[in-house]
Design a protein around this motif. Structure first.
Motif, short mmCIF file in Angstrom:
data_model
loop_
_atom_site.label_atom_id
_atom_site.label_comp_id
_atom_site.label_asym_id
_atom_site.label_seq_id
_atom_site.Cartn_x
_atom_site.Cartn_y
_atom_site.Cartn_z
N GLY A 80 1.87 -11.25 -11.13
CA GLY A 80 2.52 -10.31 -12.13
C GLY A 80 3.16 -9.01 -11.73
O GLY A 80 3.53 -8.09 -12.11
N THR A 81 3.16 -9.00 -10.24
CA THR A 81 3.79 -8.09 -9.45
C THR A 81 5.21 -8.64 -8.72
O THR A 81 5.29 -9.92 -8.62
N ASP A 82 6.03 -7.74 -8.34
CA ASP A 82 7.20 -8.14 -7.39
C ASP A 82 6.69 -8.88 -6.18
O ASP A 82 7.56 -9.62 -5.59
N ALA A 83 5.56 -8.54 -5.65
CA ALA A 83 5.00 -9.31 -4.54
C ALA A 83 4.54 -10.79 -4.63
O ALA A 83 4.16 -11.68 -3.78
N GLU A 91 0.81 -1.20 0.06
CA GLU A 91 0.03 0.01 0.10
C GLU A 91 0.71 1.24 0.03
O GLU A 91 0.25 2.32 -0.01
N ASN A 92 2.18 0.96 0.55
CA ASN A 92 3.12 2.32 0.34
C ASN A 92 3.81 2.16 -0.74
O ASN A 92 4.85 3.16 -0.95
N GLY A 93 3.74 1.30 -1.85
CA GLY A 93 4.51 1.27 -3.08
C GLY A 93 5.68 0.41 -2.89
O GLY A 93 6.39 0.35 -3.79
N PRO A 152 -0.81 -18.29 0.88
CA PRO A 152 0.08 -17.30 1.37
C PRO A 152 0.15 -16.21 0.47
O PRO A 152 -0.08 -16.28 -0.73
N PRO A 153 0.59 -14.89 1.11
CA PRO A 153 0.55 -13.84 0.26
C PRO A 153 1.44 -13.79 -1.07
O PRO A 153 0.99 -13.20 -2.20
N PHE A 154 2.60 -14.80 -1.27
CA PHE A 154 3.25 -14.81 -2.42
C PHE A 154 2.31 -15.40 -3.36
O PHE A 154 2.89 -15.59 -4.46
N LEU A 155 1.35 -16.26 -3.16
CA LEU A 155 0.66 -16.74 -4.35
C LEU A 155 -0.98 -16.03 -4.19
O LEU A 155 -1.60 -16.65 -4.87
N ALA A 156 -1.07 -14.93 -3.49
CA ALA A 156 -2.15 -14.33 -3.66
C ALA A 156 -2.66 -13.74 -5.19
O ALA A 156 -1.73 -13.29 -5.75
#
Length: 372
Positions: A325-328, A98-100, A316-320
């Protein structure tokens, strides 16, 4: 005769423990005519800071906003990286994105299911601006190792304390060692409001001032907006309810610890791996996570016997999906990079445990788990 269903949790049971106090507090706040940034909030902030032994508590509208504003107060943004466990609830990562900024995931340990301190240092780059350990399930992370690493690299530490109100590492309360700490007071938490609520705690005067400003549209003085803030204020009714919960926090933690001890002594099914507590940690058992080979079969069996369960956390967040398509987002590669976190996500099941749960229900859950 219809079988009694054992709920995964019961907010009503917990509420009924201190019903008169909650209702008196809510009515006091309602009848005051002051509903935002008033005396109930001031009292709770002072008392919770005193409970932790820190200088500042800033009440906010959620634990997620606490993470967002804590990171923003450190001026972390686009191009910056924040280290975070690969196995956590997505809110920990949303505070970063959320903070970029970019989350840099670190795998969890096999035993505590928490961030692995031995893997943190290798994840640090010249873009790293903070370490964000998450004290999950009610157990503290290895803060000795984490603070040593942070000190060597001159990095702030943001403690995510959403599930660990009252837990300790080497006798020191979680939320007191980091640069900033973020608490959620979601109703199911060890210290829960009667709606959404959260706070940031710190010993840093300047950061506390920044968070207070950010929670109120970025202003210290009405209509004078110094920064891009948001509306994130803990209201008076929730603050009043939290004051009641705070007065019983240690008591309720002890209730869950005793229930957990019954589970630990009574469950003897070799197919069910019980939670491990680091000898340096004090566990408050916000959750009681077990590991099984077949997550679905275990849940289905318990449900067929009248016991409801949950999984923390199946994706888990890395599979959300939101991070694809993002770095996360790490996709299939993430399952290998963070194999422990992925294993936990696909094998963890949380058994019922809450203040107000009867010993009869605990005994029934033990019986059913052992039958699996």
């Amino acid at each position: 005769m219809e079988r009694k269903m054992i709920e995964y949790t019961s907010l009503l049971q917990n509420y009924n423990l201190f019903k008169e106090e909650y209702e008196e507090a809510a009515l006091r706040a309602l009848r005051s005519g002051w509903y935002i940034l008033g005396p109930e909030l001031e009292k709770f902030e002072k008392d919770f800071a005193a409970y932790l032994g820190v200088k500042h508590c800033i009440g906010l509208n959620s634990g997620t906003d606490a993470l967002i504003l804590a990171i923003r107060a450190l001026n972390i943004g686009v191009g910056d990286e924040v280290i975070v466990p690969a196995g956590t609830y997505i809110a920990s990562v949303l505070g970063i994105t959320e903070n970029g900024a970019t989350p840099v995931y670190v795998d969890t340990t096999e035993d505590t299911l928490l961030i692995n301190p031995a893997k943190i240092e290798e994840a640090i780059t010249d873009k790293t601006k903070a370490i964000l350990p998450v004290h999950l399930y009610g157990q503290a992370c290895d803060m000795t190792s984490i603070m040593d690493i942070a000190k060597r690299h001159n990095l702030p530490v943001i403690e995510d304390c959403a599930q660990c109100h009252g837990s300790k590492w080497k006798g020191v309360l979680t939320g007191t060692q980091g640069t900033l700490s973020c608490f959620s007071f979601y109703p199911t938490k060890p210290l829960g409001a009667l709606g959404d609520a959260g706070c940031v705690c710190t010993n840093d005067d300047e950061l506390a001032d920044k968070v207070r400003m950010l929670r109120n549209y970025g202003s210290r003085i009405k209509y004078h907006n110094e920064s891009i803030g948001r509306n994130s204020r803990l209201d008076e009714v929730q603050a009043a309810a939290l004051s009641v919960g705070l007065s019983h926090l240690d008591e309720c933690n002890e209730i869950r610890v005793k229930l957990a001890e019954k589970y630990l002594k009574g469950i003897n099914n070799p197919k069910v791996k019980l939670p491990y507590t680091n000898p340096n940690a004090t566990h408050v058992y916000h959750l009681f996570p077990v590991i099984v080979d077949d997550q679905k079969a275990f849940q289905d069996f318990l449900l067929s016997k009248g016991v409801k369960t949950q999984v923390h956390y199946p994706i888990p967040p890395f599979l959300a999906e939101c991070y694809e398509g993002t770095d996360a987002g790490k996709g299939e590669e993430g399952k290998k990079l963070y194999s422990n976190a992925y294993y936990i996500a696909t094998h963890e099941v949380s058994l019922p445990i809450y203040s107000g749960m009867s010993e009869e229900d605990i005994d029934e859950v033990i019986k059913v788990v052992n039958e699996f």
